[in-house]
Scaffold this motif. Structure first.
Motif, PDB file in Angstrom:
ATOM      1  N   ASP A   1      -2.225  -2.229  -9.864  1.00 32.42           N
ATOM      2  CA  ASP A   1      -2.529  -1.205  -8.866  1.00 32.42           C
ATOM      3  C   ASP A   1      -4.030  -0.984  -8.777  1.00 32.42           C
ATOM      4  O   ASP A   1      -4.696  -0.796  -9.804  1.00 32.42           O
ATOM      5  CB  ASP A   1      -1.868   0.120  -9.232  1.00 32.42           C
ATOM      6  N   LEU A   2      -4.540  -0.972  -7.560  1.00 34.30           N
ATOM      7  CA  LEU A   2      -5.952  -0.739  -7.311  1.00 34.30           C
ATOM      8  C   LEU A   2      -6.088   0.530  -6.473  1.00 34.30           C
ATOM      9  O   LEU A   2      -5.580   0.562  -5.340  1.00 34.30           O
ATOM     10  CB  LEU A   2      -6.544  -1.929  -6.542  1.00 34.30           C
TER      11      LEU A   2
ATOM     12  N   GLU B   1       0.852  -1.184   0.000  1.00 35.90           N
ATOM     13  CA  GLU B   1       0.000   0.000   0.000  1.00 35.90           C
ATOM     14  C   GLU B   1       0.886   1.231   0.000  1.00 35.90           C
ATOM     15  O   GLU B   1       1.943   1.256   0.631  1.00 35.90           O
ATOM     16  CB  GLU B   1      -0.937   0.003   1.211  1.00 35.90           C
ATOM     17  N   TRP B   2       0.418   2.255  -0.710  1.00 38.40           N
ATOM     18  CA  TRP B   2       1.188   3.487  -0.864  1.00 38.40           C
ATOM     19  C   TRP B   2       0.240   4.575  -1.357  1.00 38.40           C
ATOM     20  O   TRP B   2      -0.893   4.294  -1.737  1.00 38.40           O
ATOM     21  CB  TRP B   2       2.335   3.289  -1.848  1.00 38.40           C
ATOM     22  N   HIS B   3       0.709   5.813  -1.311  1.00 36.59           N
ATOM     23  CA  HIS B   3      -0.078   6.902  -1.910  1.00 36.59           C
ATOM     24  C   HIS B   3       0.833   7.754  -2.770  1.00 36.59           C
ATOM     25  O   HIS B   3       2.060   7.758  -2.608  1.00 36.59           O
ATOM     26  CB  HIS B   3      -0.800   7.733  -0.837  1.00 36.59           C
ATOM     27  N   ASP B   4       0.195   8.470  -3.696  1.00 38.07           N
ATOM     28  CA  ASP B   4       0.953   9.365  -4.565  1.00 38.07           C
ATOM     29  C   ASP B   4       0.983  10.764  -3.949  1.00 38.07           C
ATOM     30  O   ASP B   4       0.490  10.979  -2.836  1.00 38.07           O
ATOM     31  CB  ASP B   4       0.394   9.354  -5.991  1.00 38.07           C
ATOM     32  N   ASP B   5       1.549  11.715  -4.685  1.00 35.09           N
ATOM     33  CA  ASP B   5       1.704  13.067  -4.132  1.00 35.09           C
ATOM     34  C   ASP B   5       0.386  13.839  -4.044  1.00 35.09           C
ATOM     35  O   ASP B   5       0.341  14.904  -3.446  1.00 35.09           O
ATOM     36  CB  ASP B   5       2.762  13.854  -4.896  1.00 35.09           C
ATOM     37  N   SER B   6      -0.700  13.299  -4.609  1.00 37.44           N
ATOM     38  CA  SER B   6      -2.015  13.923  -4.432  1.00 37.44           C
ATOM     39  C   SER B   6      -2.806  13.219  -3.319  1.00 37.44           C
ATOM     40  O   SER B   6      -3.986  13.477  -3.144  1.00 37.44           O
ATOM     41  CB  SER B   6      -2.807  13.901  -5.747  1.00 37.44           C
ATOM     42  N   ASN B   7      -2.150  12.318  -2.604  1.00 30.93           N
ATOM     43  CA  ASN B   7      -2.711  11.562  -1.472  1.00 30.93           C
ATOM     44  C   ASN B   7      -3.751  10.530  -1.901  1.00 30.93           C
ATOM     45  O   ASN B   7      -4.580  10.126  -1.092  1.00 30.93           O
ATOM     46  CB  ASN B   7      -3.245  12.484  -0.377  1.00 30.93           C
ATOM     47  N   GLN B   8      -3.691  10.081  -3.153  1.00 31.45           N
ATOM     48  CA  GLN B   8      -4.519   8.952  -3.596  1.00 31.45           C
ATOM     49  C   GLN B   8      -3.813   7.677  -3.166  1.00 31.45           C
ATOM     50  O   GLN B   8      -2.649   7.463  -3.509  1.00 31.45           O
ATOM     51  CB  GLN B   8      -4.695   8.952  -5.118  1.00 31.45           C
ATOM     52  N   TRP B   9      -4.506   6.837  -2.397  1.00 32.27           N
ATOM     53  CA  TRP B   9      -3.946   5.572  -1.936  1.00 32.27           C
ATOM     54  C   TRP B   9      -4.160   4.482  -2.967  1.00 32.27           C
ATOM     55  O   TRP B   9      -5.147   4.495  -3.716  1.00 32.27           O
ATOM     56  CB  TRP B   9      -4.564   5.160  -0.602  1.00 32.27           C
ATOM     57  N   PHE B  10      -3.237   3.532  -2.982  1.00 32.28           N
ATOM     58  CA  PHE B  10      -3.294   2.379  -3.868  1.00 32.28           C
ATOM     59  C   PHE B  10      -2.928   1.134  -3.084  1.00 32.28           C
ATOM     60  O   PHE B  10      -2.139   1.176  -2.144  1.00 32.28           O
ATOM     61  CB  PHE B  10      -2.291   2.515  -5.029  1.00 32.28           C
ATOM     62  N   ARG B  11      -3.501   0.027  -3.506  1.00 35.13           N
ATOM     63  CA  ARG B  11      -3.066  -1.293  -3.054  1.00 35.13           C
ATOM     64  C   ARG B  11      -2.561  -1.995  -4.305  1.00 35.13           C
ATOM     65  O   ARG B  11      -3.313  -2.202  -5.258  1.00 35.13           O
ATOM     66  CB  ARG B  11      -4.204  -2.067  -2.402  1.00 35.13           C
ATOM     67  N   SER B  12      -1.285  -2.339  -4.305  1.00 33.63           N
ATOM     68  CA  SER B  12      -0.654  -2.977  -5.458  1.00 33.63           C
ATOM     69  C   SER B  12      -0.476  -4.456  -5.161  1.00 33.63           C
ATOM     70  O   SER B  12       0.108  -4.827  -4.145  1.00 33.63           O
ATOM     71  CB  SER B  12       0.694  -2.325  -5.752  1.00 33.63           C
ATOM     72  N   HIS B  13      -1.014  -5.291  -6.055  1.00 41.10           N
ATOM     73  CA  HIS B  13      -0.948  -6.748  -5.924  1.00 41.10           C
ATOM     74  C   HIS B  13       0.018  -7.271  -6.981  1.00 41.10           C
ATOM     75  O   HIS B  13      -0.005  -6.805  -8.119  1.00 41.10           O
ATOM     76  CB  HIS B  13      -2.322  -7.377  -6.199  1.00 41.10           C
ATOM     77  N   GLY B  14       0.833  -8.255  -6.611  1.00 40.03           N
ATOM     78  CA  GLY B  14       1.748  -8.777  -7.612  1.00 40.03           C
ATOM     79  C   GLY B  14       2.320 -10.132  -7.282  1.00 40.03           C
ATOM     80  O   GLY B  14       2.079 -10.707  -6.217  1.00 40.03           O
ATOM     81  N   ASN B  15       3.059 -10.616  -8.257  1.00 41.48           N
ATOM     82  CA  ASN B  15       3.789 -11.882  -8.166  1.00 41.48           C
ATOM     83  C   ASN B  15       5.204 -11.629  -8.645  1.00 41.48           C
ATOM     84  O   ASN B  15       5.428 -10.833  -9.556  1.00 41.48           O
ATOM     85  CB  ASN B  15       3.145 -12.940  -9.075  1.00 41.48           C
ATOM     86  N   GLU B  16       6.128 -12.331  -8.016  1.00 37.18           N
ATOM     87  CA  GLU B  16       7.531 -12.250  -8.432  1.00 37.18           C
ATOM     88  C   GLU B  16       8.086 -13.655  -8.578  1.00 37.18           C
ATOM     89  O   GLU B  16       7.752 -14.543  -7.784  1.00 37.18           O
ATOM     90  CB  GLU B  16       8.381 -11.522  -7.377  1.00 37.18           C
ATOM     91  N   ASN B  17       8.956 -13.811  -9.542  1.00 36.40           N
ATOM     92  CA  ASN B  17       9.741 -15.036  -9.701  1.00 36.40           C
ATOM     93  C   ASN B  17      11.199 -14.647  -9.536  1.00 36.40           C
ATOM     94  O   ASN B  17      11.677 -13.725 -10.201  1.00 36.40           O
ATOM     95  CB  ASN B  17       9.508 -15.658 -11.084  1.00 36.40           C
ATOM     96  N   TRP B  18      11.875 -15.339  -8.632  1.00 35.16           N
ATOM     97  CA  TRP B  18      13.265 -15.040  -8.316  1.00 35.16           C
ATOM     98  C   TRP B  18      14.153 -16.229  -8.656  1.00 35.16           C
ATOM     99  O   TRP B  18      13.783 -17.379  -8.427  1.00 35.16           O
ATOM    100  CB  TRP B  18      13.446 -14.777  -6.830  1.00 35.16           C
ATOM    101  N   ALA B  19      15.371 -15.946  -9.141  1.00 35.47           N
ATOM    102  CA  ALA B  19      16.397 -16.971  -9.327  1.00 35.47           C
ATOM    103  C   ALA B  19      17.653 -16.513  -8.584  1.00 35.47           C
ATOM    104  O   ALA B  19      17.984 -15.316  -8.593  1.00 35.47           O
ATOM    105  CB  ALA B  19      16.700 -17.180 -10.805  1.00 35.47           C
ATOM    106  N   PHE B  20      18.343 -17.464  -7.954  1.00 40.17           N
ATOM    107  CA  PHE B  20      19.513 -17.161  -7.125  1.00 40.17           C
ATOM    108  C   PHE B  20      20.726 -17.932  -7.597  1.00 40.17           C
ATOM    109  O   PHE B  20      20.613 -19.045  -8.107  1.00 40.17           O
ATOM    110  CB  PHE B  20      19.234 -17.550  -5.666  1.00 40.17           C
ATOM    111  N   ASN B  21      21.907 -17.342  -7.366  1.00 40.89           N
ATOM    112  CA  ASN B  21      23.140 -18.090  -7.594  1.00 40.89           C
ATOM    113  C   ASN B  21      23.476 -18.894  -6.338  1.00 40.89           C
ATOM    114  O   ASN B  21      22.776 -18.801  -5.322  1.00 40.89           O
ATOM    115  CB  ASN B  21      24.280 -17.162  -8.037  1.00 40.89           C
ATOM    116  N   ASP B  22      24.533 -19.680  -6.398  1.00 38.87           N
ATOM    117  CA  ASP B  22      24.894 -20.543  -5.267  1.00 38.87           C
ATOM    118  C   ASP B  22      25.232 -19.756  -4.005  1.00 38.87           C
ATOM    119  O   ASP B  22      25.118 -20.280  -2.897  1.00 38.87           O
ATOM    120  CB  ASP B  22      26.067 -21.440  -5.632  1.00 38.87           C
TER     121      ASP B  22
END
Length: 157
Positions: free
Chosen positions: A128-129, A94-115
């Motif tokens: 963003d909602l 959750e975050w807001h912009d400089d006009s104070n509009q709030w958002f809830r951002s939903h997401g997925n991430e895929n990560w790969a790692f080295n040893d």
């Protein structure tokens, strides 16, 4: 931990994958690009919405722009799946912009790692909602999410 490793190290099991995810959440909740960038390889490759940063320095610049725009950012990540060197997470912030509009951002991430436990690839898909301030669910003080704060599943997200 040495400068050459970033525990927990692959291959991941359920417990180490959860620790890796919480460590990432904690780092991102600092909103400090220097802190966050330390977990990525020097040549890390990202896809984040329509941006494709390559390298740790590009990631730092990306994060500086992100948090200049996404104010009062609070994030929760949850493990979705893992294998030896890969982790999939879902997240909400959750975050807001400089006009104070709030958002809830939903997401997925895929990560790969080295040893050594550094992230080589990060692929993120995010939606963003716009929400009303009174509909916010993440109210802890800026910084690390308290251990007793509900996670995504408990919040029904």
């Amino acid at each position: 931990m040495t400068p050459e490793t970033r525990p927990p190290l692959p291959p991941f099991n359920a417990e180490s994958a959860v620790r890796k995810v919480r460590g990432a959440e904690d780092a991102w909740n600092t909103r400090d690009p220097e802190v966050c960038a330390r977990v990525y390889t020097e040549d890390t490759r990202w896809r984040n919405r329509a941006e494709f940063p390559v390298g740790r320095e590009a990631v730092k610049a990306f994060l500086q722009r992100k948090w200049a725009r996404e104010l009062d950012y609070r994030l929760i990540k949850e493990l979705w799946a893992f294998s030896d060197h890969r982790i999939a997470v879902r997240f909400v912030y959750e975050w807001h912009d400089d006009s104070n509009q709030w958002f809830r951002s939903h997401g997925n991430e895929n990560w790969a790692f080295n040893d050594a436990g550094f992230m080589t690839h990060r692929h993120a898909s995010i939606n963003d909602l716009p929400i009303r301030a009174e509909d916010r669910l993440f109210h802890w003080p800026l910084g690390r999410r308290p251990d007793d704060h509900p996670g995504l599943t408990e919040l029904g997200l």
